[in-house]
Design a protein around this motif. Sequence first.
Motif, PDB file in Angstrom:
ATOM      1  N   ALA A  91      -1.322  -1.417  -7.088  1.00 51.42           N
ATOM      2  CA  ALA A  91      -0.816  -2.631  -6.451  1.00 51.42           C
ATOM      3  C   ALA A  91       0.225  -2.336  -5.371  1.00 51.42           C
ATOM      4  CB  ALA A  91      -0.228  -3.559  -7.511  1.00 51.42           C
ATOM      5  N   THR A 127       6.234  -5.681   7.263  1.00 49.91           N
ATOM      6  CA  THR A 127       5.131  -4.736   7.489  1.00 49.91           C
ATOM      7  C   THR A 127       4.828  -4.590   8.969  1.00 49.91           C
ATOM      8  OG1 THR A 127       3.633  -6.562   7.028  1.00 49.91           O
ATOM      9  CG2 THR A 127       4.026  -5.007   5.253  1.00 49.91           C
ATOM     10  N   GLY A 164       3.018  -7.494   0.841  1.00 44.31           N
ATOM     11  CA  GLY A 164       2.695  -6.170   1.353  1.00 44.31           C
ATOM     12  C   GLY A 164       1.569  -6.151   2.363  1.00 44.31           C
ATOM     13  N   PRO A 175       1.556  -1.753  -1.789  1.00 38.57           N
ATOM     14  CA  PRO A 175       0.999  -2.125  -0.483  1.00 38.57           C
ATOM     15  C   PRO A 175       0.459  -0.900   0.247  1.00 38.57           C
ATOM     16  CG  PRO A 175       3.178  -3.096  -0.760  1.00 38.57           C
ATOM     17  CD  PRO A 175       2.957  -2.195  -1.932  1.00 38.57           C
ATOM     18  N   SER A 176      -0.670  -1.088   0.923  1.00 41.75           N
ATOM     19  CA  SER A 176      -1.334   0.064   1.516  1.00 41.75           C
ATOM     20  C   SER A 176      -0.465   0.723   2.583  1.00 41.75           C
ATOM     21  CB  SER A 176      -2.672  -0.347   2.093  1.00 41.75           C
ATOM     22  OG  SER A 176      -2.494  -1.342   3.062  1.00 41.75           O
ATOM     23  N   ILE A 177       0.371  -0.069   3.238  1.00 40.55           N
ATOM     24  CA  ILE A 177       1.159   0.517   4.322  1.00 40.55           C
ATOM     25  C   ILE A 177       2.146   1.554   3.786  1.00 40.55           C
ATOM     26  CG2 ILE A 177       2.971  -1.255   4.289  1.00 40.55           C
ATOM     27  CD1 ILE A 177       2.583  -0.919   7.490  1.00 40.55           C
ATOM     28  N   VAL A 178       2.558   1.383   2.528  1.00 38.07           N
ATOM     29  CA  VAL A 178       3.471   2.350   1.924  1.00 38.07           C
ATOM     30  C   VAL A 178       2.784   3.719   1.821  1.00 38.07           C
ATOM     31  CG1 VAL A 178       4.682   2.926  -0.204  1.00 38.07           C
ATOM     32  CG2 VAL A 178       4.843   0.631   0.726  1.00 38.07           C
ATOM     33  N   LEU A 234      10.342  -2.889   0.907  1.00 38.63           N
ATOM     34  CA  LEU A 234       9.041  -3.478   0.575  1.00 38.63           C
ATOM     35  C   LEU A 234       8.527  -2.929  -0.747  1.00 38.63           C
ATOM     36  CD1 LEU A 234       6.716  -5.201   1.813  1.00 38.63           C
ATOM     37  CD2 LEU A 234       5.751  -3.063   2.631  1.00 38.63           C
ATOM     38  N   SER A 273       2.813 -10.488  -4.530  1.00 40.52           N
ATOM     39  CA  SER A 273       3.096  -9.106  -4.148  1.00 40.52           C
ATOM     40  C   SER A 273       2.089  -8.621  -3.108  1.00 40.52           C
ATOM     41  CB  SER A 273       3.114  -8.240  -5.405  1.00 40.52           C
ATOM     42  OG  SER A 273       2.429  -7.054  -5.212  1.00 40.52           O
ATOM     43  N   ALA A 303      -4.179  -0.286   7.639  1.00 41.57           N
ATOM     44  CA  ALA A 303      -2.746  -0.137   7.869  1.00 41.57           C
ATOM     45  C   ALA A 303      -2.241   1.300   7.718  1.00 41.57           C
ATOM     46  CB  ALA A 303      -1.981  -1.076   6.938  1.00 41.57           C
ATOM     47  N   THR A 307      -0.582  -6.217   5.621  1.00 39.69           N
ATOM     48  CA  THR A 307      -0.187  -5.757   6.945  1.00 39.69           C
ATOM     49  C   THR A 307      -1.061  -6.281   8.078  1.00 39.69           C
ATOM     50  OG1 THR A 307       0.543  -3.725   5.903  1.00 39.69           O
ATOM     51  CG2 THR A 307       0.403  -3.735   8.288  1.00 39.69           C
TER      52      THR A 307
END
Lengths: 449, 486, 265
Positions: free
Chosen positions: A274, B435, B408, A276-279, B463, B404, A372, B410
């Motif tokens: 879960a 983002t 997150g 976020p893909s940008i992380v 984030l 969530s 991303a 983007t």
Amino acid sequence: MTDLSAGGIPAARPKSSLLTEDARTKKRNAAERRFKIYGLSAVLLGVAALVMLLISILGNGLSAFQQTYVTLQVELPAETLDKEGNRNRDEMAKVSTFGYSPLIAVAVENAVTEAGIETELSPQDQGDIISKEAAAQLRNFVLANPNVVGETITFEFLANGRIDGYLKDRVTRETAALDKNVSPGQLDLTDALQEAGILEQRFNWAFLTMPDASGQRPEAAGLGVAIMGSLYMMLIVLGLALPIGVAASIYLEEFAPKNRITDIIEVNISNLAAVPSIVFGILGLAIFINFAGLPQSAPIVGGLVLTLMTLPTIIIATRASLKSVPPSIRDAALGVGASKMQSVFHHVLPLAAPGILTGTIIGLAQALGETAPLLLIGMVAFVREYPSGPPEGFFDPASALPVQIYNWTQRSDPAFVERASGAIIVLLIFLVSMNALAIFLRRRFERRW
Amino acid sequence: MSVFFLLIIVLGFGALGFVLGRSRALASADGNIRNLHSLPNYYGFNVALSTIIPALGLLAILSLVLPILIDNRVSTFIPADSISEDTTRSLVMSDVRRVADGLDTAVAAGAMTEDEAQTVSTETTDVRERLGAVGVALGSNVEPFVLRAAQSYRAQAAAAQLWTTFLIIGVAIGGFAISFLRTNREFRARNVVENGVLVLLMAAASIAILTTLGIVFSMVFETRNFFQDYHWTDFFFGTTWSPNFRGDSDLGIIPLLWGTLYISFIALLVAVPIGLFAAIYLSEYATHKFRSFAKPAIEILAGIPTIVYGLFALITVGPFLRDYFAQPSGLGESASSVMTAGLVMGIMLIPFVSSLSDDIINAVPQSMRDGSLGIGATHSETIRQVVLPAALPGIVGAVLLAASRAIGETMIVVLGAGAAARLDLNPFEAMTTVTVKIVSQLTGDTDFASPETLVAFALGLTLFVITLGLNVFALYIVRKYREQYE
Amino acid sequence: MDDLRIVERDVDAKETKISAKNVQVYYGDNHAIKDVNVEIADKTVTAFIGPSGCGKSTFLRCINRMNDTIDVCRVEGDIAIDGEDIYDRKVDPVQLRAKVGMVFQKPNPFPKSIYDNIAYGPRIHGLAKNKADLDNIVEQSLRRGAIWDEVKDRLHEPGTGLSGGQQQRLCIARAVATEPEVLLMDEPCSALDPIATAQVEELIDELRQNYSVVIVTHSMQQAARVSQKTAFFHLGYLVEYGETGTIFTNPEDPRTESYITGRIG
């Protein structure tokens, strides 16, 4: 049980017939119908959103698969293209695309005269209906076939993006009058050439095979490099995420002791799914590029980042399918003296394989559409060179399908909206085929215990 | 010798080890399998794994550590005074690497001999021109110290490679020899191999932890660097975001968080009612036929990549909202807006909410519905007053997970929300999110060490912490809820 | 069979409450109830007994149309309550179920407070004019459910916190709160311990004063203890129906006798 006598029994309701609906029931049934309608409209809204999305993409993108070509007789004079006259490729390469552009302009003028078309356009303006990319394509063709120099050949040229847009109703005479890149006169010429059969729309294979082109040449932009890049990344994801994911699942499901470390790993995996893909993109930039020094824009970095993102999906699917193999199978293997490891690898894993494959394909499909994180590791770069074959190609700069789409959305020429939507259609076709394969595998091999 | 070639050699040794180990085991048992402790293949695997695994492990460690060592030693060539205000050590180092690569290319193309490459100096040769001739374009003339550093870099890299090759092959042979000599009929090969495999399995499982650690460390480290240049209170409580590439930027996260939360709120406003009602209808009312068509149709929405939603927002929803709502009502002129991004993100989240709610509603036991229907409640009364309250914790968990996701997300906001950081209530204004700024700060051509770039890591960490908190809490609620009905 | 205490019963001729004629029930292709005819009297406890899978619960669920909630289920024939066909197109199952309450095998209190559990029915059917009225209904129902004394001090605690027997009496009180005329009970004691069972059985006997009670039970002893009339189902047929005393002491049909004596079941 003296309660009963103590309390008076509430007065019985007046006798009512079942056959008549009382007012309150009517109201309640109306509420019931309203509620049902809310539910139905929610479902229909969801479906409508899907339909709108598809209409928007297909409506904008289908035309990307059609491209306007102009077929011309072009003369390739030896005196300008090969001054030495020895057909030496290296010598001929000194003639840049500027040497070829006039040839094309002449070819257009000749074709116009030959077809008997009246036009007030200057030869220069006539030549501009051909794509600026055409000179490079002609040059590449000549360099690949030096013996055509001195002859007159029939060659298919890409039409300029605005001319292509005219045939796709994106450009009209009104907009052309305001556009410095195209004039209404050129559109008249286009109509005449189309009538003469010189200019026509054809299926656009180049869209799937050619590399990206610059912002002024939307007609030449293709997905070749992006498809290669995505393919390379999928190979890396498949090669890394599948074995690692399966190994991790086997350990967690079959061998891991129930202790804190196992708990931590499990919580970790469900959280990674879960994040976020940008992380993950930041991770890739900081660890793989800045720390480990891997090259930017390379499929290897994208593949590694996507592997980490896909792992949780594969692990969750694999564990579910390992779990669905009944313990009796394990007991049977252990009962004939197999070691725990043997029972897992010889019996449990083969039985769980269809579920694992399905999960892997779905994970790959997710990874294929991910954008991303790739932006952060430099895959937005403008790449025209095809990466070489694996494994060196994994380290060459490449683009990727979703990033190419993003790239095209950032360009000003409206023709790129068509290209981006067309690229989405390609991406969706890949995704649909992958999911269809997953569903097929599930249907074909699913086993209920 | 390239790493790839080295890999092939090690794998080759491994394959050879398999064959030799197996035949040695068989020979020690006089060709009779029954005399062996384990199946002959296990003896082969034992030798193969002992050859390959330590060598590859060492290779991995060396290829991580050696570049750092070389960098450290080469950077001593860079005089401190050459690190001026507008450049940094890492930028100079990347120049050094580029020159070194250029020299490699020149040697490979035959434009220089190896000796020449190592002895050439800027006084006698125009290095830039010579490298340009073989297709290596350098931005500026090569400083003498850069060239010397590059030459030293090349020499050390070559030495490192030589040592790596020797070491790896040595370790491979060592592993091969030890395991081969241990092979005899009494040797418990299966147990050894299985223990080895178990260790590999554990290593695979620990990658999950390594990933999380990697995420945290990569961001914590750079965030710390950022907070050395930029005070943390200004970051967390600053209400203006205006990065300025000449320095002196305002980098307050508040407007970004506001945009993020506003867009997520609108997205949830769309997704939660639609997703929840759709789940209720599909699980409680729909006929089998309708369900078998509508449920997959809604779930397709979940499989569509976010870039597709982004384009949908950019070319369809944005212009539509602007032309039919924002402009007529005078609320805004921009196609990208909070509304555009929120609406499209809401569509994206519908399947997410609906499939989670579907699971949760189905987990409410049928006896509960029977109890309500049995005393004359209508279906909708049963759902609203019995099923939903019973499912509430699970649904809250699902909504938190959706939130969530929204925070997150983007691509939809990059293409649909706009780039202007703004603290505003008007949903038809363009705003921006955390983002979006991570993407824009990290994809520009800026100096990597400036606060304007490093802020992206602080944003990323914020984030990560927010979504992690939401996820952990939501997963906890959902798990508790499931246990209740199991 | 010593414990079959066939007590004296007032089996006065009472008016018929429910009458079923030629009832057939199908689950998809499965013919679950075959041609059942029965007349159930008012203010009487009627027990349905029979081996599992014989259709007794299915038939019970026909009486308040709970089978409507199962897609594949189809009911043919006539079932009338007070002479009105409950499968008539004009009949609203919601209205019917308010009149014909039901108690289930497993206690199924809603995840709400005890008070709200009882008040649920009166609220949806609009039986209370005001809060005081509702309080009164809740108290009376809990008293009739013979659980008032145990819960009166914790009305606002969740109903799920009660013991199994208490939960089942709560469910009976919940069913009573909508003032039904018929109370259907589907094996109400099968999930309870002997003490709780005794309490519920005693309650059933009390309820007879006001309602027509139909109880499905697995236990012949229970049927003998609580019912005045007994119907024996076997393989979807209603084999025998009559006074409980007669059925247990002097069955007419050999299949009934086999079941009573424990040869089939």
